[in-house]
Design an enzyme around this catalytic site. Structure first.
Site, PDB file in Angstrom:
ATOM      1  N   ARG A 185       0.843  -1.205   0.000  1.00  0.00           N
ATOM      2  CA  ARG A 185       0.000   0.000   0.000  1.00  0.00           C
ATOM      3  C   ARG A 185       0.878   1.255   0.000  1.00  0.00           C
ATOM      4  O   ARG A 185       0.583   2.236  -0.674  1.00  0.00           O
ATOM      5  CB  ARG A 185      -0.908  -0.047   1.238  1.00  0.00           C
ATOM      6  CG  ARG A 185      -2.050   0.931   1.210  1.00  0.00           C
ATOM      7  CD  ARG A 185      -2.908   0.788   2.451  1.00  0.00           C
ATOM      8  NE  ARG A 185      -3.647  -0.455   2.505  1.00  0.00           N
ATOM      9  CZ  ARG A 185      -4.773  -0.712   1.816  1.00  0.00           C
ATOM     10  NH1 ARG A 185      -5.272   0.208   1.025  1.00  0.00           N
ATOM     11  NH2 ARG A 185      -5.387  -1.858   1.922  1.00  0.00           N
TER      12      ARG A 185
ATOM     13  N   ILE B 228      -8.208   2.172   1.066  1.00  0.00           N
ATOM     14  CA  ILE B 228      -7.754   2.833   2.293  1.00  0.00           C
ATOM     15  C   ILE B 228      -6.465   3.577   1.972  1.00  0.00           C
ATOM     16  O   ILE B 228      -5.579   3.047   1.281  1.00  0.00           O
ATOM     17  CB  ILE B 228      -7.538   1.781   3.402  1.00  0.00           C
ATOM     18  CG1 ILE B 228      -8.900   1.207   3.812  1.00  0.00           C
ATOM     19  CG2 ILE B 228      -6.804   2.373   4.589  1.00  0.00           C
ATOM     20  CD1 ILE B 228      -8.825   0.015   4.736  1.00  0.00           C
TER      21      ILE B 228
ATOM     22  N   HIS C  53     -19.371   9.980   1.468  1.00  0.00           N
ATOM     23  CA  HIS C  53     -19.679   8.659   2.018  1.00  0.00           C
ATOM     24  C   HIS C  53     -21.198   8.542   2.145  1.00  0.00           C
ATOM     25  O   HIS C  53     -21.858   9.488   2.579  1.00  0.00           O
ATOM     26  CB  HIS C  53     -19.004   8.481   3.382  1.00  0.00           C
ATOM     27  CG  HIS C  53     -19.232   7.135   3.959  1.00  0.00           C
ATOM     28  ND1 HIS C  53     -18.602   6.006   3.467  1.00  0.00           N
ATOM     29  CD2 HIS C  53     -20.053   6.712   4.950  1.00  0.00           C
ATOM     30  CE1 HIS C  53     -19.018   4.949   4.144  1.00  0.00           C
ATOM     31  NE2 HIS C  53     -19.905   5.350   5.052  1.00  0.00           N
TER      32      HIS C  53
ATOM     33  N   THR D 140      -9.332  12.666   6.698  1.00  0.00           N
ATOM     34  CA  THR D 140      -8.297  12.508   7.721  1.00  0.00           C
ATOM     35  C   THR D 140      -7.817  11.062   7.673  1.00  0.00           C
ATOM     36  O   THR D 140      -8.352  10.256   6.898  1.00  0.00           O
ATOM     37  CB  THR D 140      -8.854  12.812   9.132  1.00  0.00           C
ATOM     38  OG1 THR D 140      -9.931  11.903   9.380  1.00  0.00           O
ATOM     39  CG2 THR D 140      -9.343  14.236   9.253  1.00  0.00           C
TER      40      THR D 140
ATOM     41  N   LEU E 192     -10.588   6.205   8.407  1.00  0.00           N
ATOM     42  CA  LEU E 192     -11.471   5.883   7.275  1.00  0.00           C
ATOM     43  C   LEU E 192     -12.869   6.500   7.445  1.00  0.00           C
ATOM     44  O   LEU E 192     -13.489   6.352   8.499  1.00  0.00           O
ATOM     45  CB  LEU E 192     -11.599   4.358   7.152  1.00  0.00           C
ATOM     46  CG  LEU E 192     -12.536   3.845   6.059  1.00  0.00           C
ATOM     47  CD1 LEU E 192     -11.921   4.044   4.687  1.00  0.00           C
ATOM     48  CD2 LEU E 192     -12.879   2.380   6.285  1.00  0.00           C
ATOM     49  N   ASP E 193     -13.362   7.147   6.396  1.00  0.00           N
ATOM     50  CA  ASP E 193     -14.707   7.741   6.398  1.00  0.00           C
ATOM     51  C   ASP E 193     -14.936   8.591   7.648  1.00  0.00           C
ATOM     52  O   ASP E 193     -15.958   8.500   8.328  1.00  0.00           O
ATOM     53  CB  ASP E 193     -15.789   6.647   6.299  1.00  0.00           C
ATOM     54  CG  ASP E 193     -15.721   5.896   4.977  1.00  0.00           C
ATOM     55  OD1 ASP E 193     -15.346   6.515   3.964  1.00  0.00           O
ATOM     56  OD2 ASP E 193     -16.026   4.699   4.963  1.00  0.00           O
TER      57      ASP E 193
ATOM     58  N   GLN F 116     -29.007  12.445  -3.684  1.00  0.00           N
ATOM     59  CA  GLN F 116     -28.577  13.553  -2.816  1.00  0.00           C
ATOM     60  C   GLN F 116     -27.068  13.751  -2.868  1.00  0.00           C
ATOM     61  O   GLN F 116     -26.576  14.875  -2.793  1.00  0.00           O
ATOM     62  CB  GLN F 116     -29.027  13.297  -1.367  1.00  0.00           C
ATOM     63  CG  GLN F 116     -30.524  13.280  -1.205  1.00  0.00           C
ATOM     64  CD  GLN F 116     -31.170  14.534  -1.757  1.00  0.00           C
ATOM     65  OE1 GLN F 116     -30.731  15.648  -1.468  1.00  0.00           O
ATOM     66  NE2 GLN F 116     -32.209  14.375  -2.559  1.00  0.00           N
TER      67      GLN F 116
END
Ligand code: GAR
Length: 210
Positions: free
Chosen positions: A62, A89, A106, A138, A141-142, A170
């Protein structure tokens, strides 16, 4: 002109909503996908937008992947990085590099339901209201300072697909609105908090469709 780089992993309907919004003062420098077969890449290429496929499977780690991705992004000197259904991620190093200039969307009312399968989890828990959130990114995650949210009802006969479709509608409203505010200099992150230099359009702060 504010330069924008959009990261996607799939369909790219949020990317399309942002491109189609034709935000004055914004220029899409590139659309990048970690999946070469992402449908959104073809959509962008057809419209003459620069596209880059960077297959994460070709990298040993990663860290290595994010380092190459960050280099490619920085080469374009973007003002804003938009995660639009980017389903990987990010490393802390990557996030720190772009702090204050990276947004994500999200499909839940964060901080509730980060991660995957948000709609099914919302239905299983018997929620009456679901929604979506645009936030600064940040390391968690989410998670991160919230810029805009929209709420929708959860109906008794909802399935994961019907609720996702209602929320997605939306998403396509609040994400372009948030990007527009950022491009106009009306939205920024200071001391870890969202600052609005000018009031955001009410529609971008909270939408509760009737
Ligand atoms: C959207 O619903 C977005 O909110 C979600 O993936 C979908 C991508 O759709 N993102 C996340 O779950 C991030 N954690 P799209 O490719 O059509 O924009």
């Amino acid at each position: 002109m504010k330069k924008i780089v959009i990261l996607i992993s799939g369909r790219g309907s949020n990317m399309q909503a942002i491109v189609d919004a034709k935000i004055p003062g914004a220029e899409i420098a590139a659309v990048i996908s970690n999946r070469p077969d992402a449908a959104g890449l073809a959509w962008a290429a057809e419209r003459g937008i620069k596209t880059i496929a960077l297959d994460h499977k070709q990298f040993a780690s990663r860290d290595e992947f994010d380092a190459v991705l960050a280099k490619k992004i920085e080469g374009m000197q973007p003002d804003l990085i938009i995660l639009a259904g980017y389903m990987r991620i990010l490393t802390d190093v990557f996030v720190a590099r772009f702090e204050g200039r990276m947004l994500n969307i999200h499909p839940s009312l964060l901080p509730s339901y980060p991660g995957l399968h948000t709609h099914q989890r919302a239905i299983d828990d018997g929620l009456k209201i679901a929604g979506c959130t645009v936030h600064f990114v940040t390391a968690q995650l989410d998670h991160g300072p919230i810029v805009a949210q929209a709420a929708v009802p959860v109906l008794d006969d909802d399935t994961e697909a019907t609720l996702a479709a209602r929320v997605l509608k939306q998403e396509h409203q609040i994400y372009p609105a948030a990007v527009r505010a950022f491009v106009n200099g009306e939205l920024l992150l200071a001391d870890g908090k969202v600052k609005r230099v000018l009031p955001l359009d009410g529609a971008a702060c909270l939408r509760v469709p009737g």
